[in-house]
Design an enzyme around this catalytic site. Sequence first.
Site, mmCIF file in Angstrom:
data_model
loop_
_atom_site.group_PDB
_atom_site.id
_atom_site.type_symbol
_atom_site.label_atom_id
_atom_site.label_comp_id
_atom_site.label_asym_id
_atom_site.label_seq_id
_atom_site.Cartn_x
_atom_site.Cartn_y
_atom_site.Cartn_z
ATOM 1 N N HIS A 129 0.814 -1.223 0.000
ATOM 2 C CA HIS A 129 0.000 0.000 0.000
ATOM 3 C C HIS A 129 0.846 1.270 0.000
ATOM 4 C CE1 HIS A 129 -3.661 -2.192 0.369
ATOM 5 N NE2 HIS A 129 -3.427 -2.647 1.583
ATOM 6 N N ASP A 166 -3.076 -10.519 -2.378
ATOM 7 C CA ASP A 166 -3.621 -10.009 -1.127
ATOM 8 C C ASP A 166 -5.086 -9.607 -1.342
ATOM 9 O OD1 ASP A 166 -2.307 -8.663 1.624
ATOM 10 O OD2 ASP A 166 -4.114 -7.640 0.930
ATOM 11 N N HIS A 168 -6.538 -7.057 -0.382
ATOM 12 C CA HIS A 168 -6.603 -5.621 -0.647
ATOM 13 C C HIS A 168 -5.781 -5.288 -1.893
ATOM 14 C CE1 HIS A 168 -7.072 -6.097 3.780
ATOM 15 N NE2 HIS A 168 -8.071 -5.268 3.567
ATOM 16 N N ASP A 253 -4.854 -12.810 3.446
ATOM 17 C CA ASP A 253 -6.054 -12.305 4.103
ATOM 18 C C ASP A 253 -7.319 -12.516 3.280
ATOM 19 O OD1 ASP A 253 -4.899 -10.510 2.353
ATOM 20 O OD2 ASP A 253 -4.936 -8.808 3.707
#
Length: 318
Positions: A129, A166, A168, A253
């Site tokens: 990120h 991931d 995200h 995740d």
Amino acid sequence: MLELAMTFLYYSSLFQQHETGAHHPERPARVRGVWQRLEDAGLTEQCTLTRAAPLTHSDVTQVHDEDVVHRLEQMAARGGGQLDADTVMSERSLEAALLAAGSAVSAVDAVLTGHDTNAFCLIRPPGHHATPHHSMGFCLVNNVALAAQRALDHHQLDRILIVDWDVHHGNGTQDVFYEEPRVTFFSSHRFPFYPGTGRMTETGRGDGLGTTFNLPVAYGTPVERYLDRFRSMLDDAVTRCRPDLVLVSAGFDAHRDDPIGSLDLETEHFGALSRLVNEVAREYCQGRLVSLLEGGYNVEALADSVVVHVKELLQPAP
């Protein structure tokens, strides 16, 4: 005849010194639990344990603005604090982040100078990120972007594939390479979800147009449908790139038991994803793959998933 793959494994107890607080999901128990499970499974003995040097301020500015590094240094000097609502630093967090990024860069060097080799970096804080201009989303510096930049600058590669599974979207990695034709970025992620980016229409810009592949997945999508779509878009990205190196932002995740993510994947499904990227690396670049830990916040599910992932990396090559 089968030839055993050599898998480099990067880990340091320093990663546990990045303290985020007892209730923060990105906490030291994540890597501690994974390391213990890898030991219990006998996998640390099958891998080549490798030490890395931390990156320097100058190294980090190959990807990030000077202001990003200055802010991290100032926060560390104050003993830590909040970079944003989600992103926490303690006194030794910057040391851990520089070593995490250094591990990623060292793994690239090791894999590109070896034969039939791959690597897994059990590191934290995560990185995907972190944008050129901001640390965010639990991430201080962008480990996979710094690894890719090392391959571009030091090893003169011009066909790098980054795969990010991931839950995200890897917005920071996308931002770094959005106009870079030598890096193809493929992200599969839950959408709509944090950080709000990763639409299928985001495909790159300028010289990088067509090098970004986003697979947004709605919550509740059947797992087999997700895997089919992942396989199809990965094929498209590989056809576009024909990589000399595969980098993986390996977040876990999307596991059904994850407390902040979840796309209903089971542990075994991360084995399937691992097998797909490993096959790409073996077909196109002599097995040269570097995998970096990103998310995964149920400690038990994370440890189980990483064990499956590393087992796939260790599989003999035909």
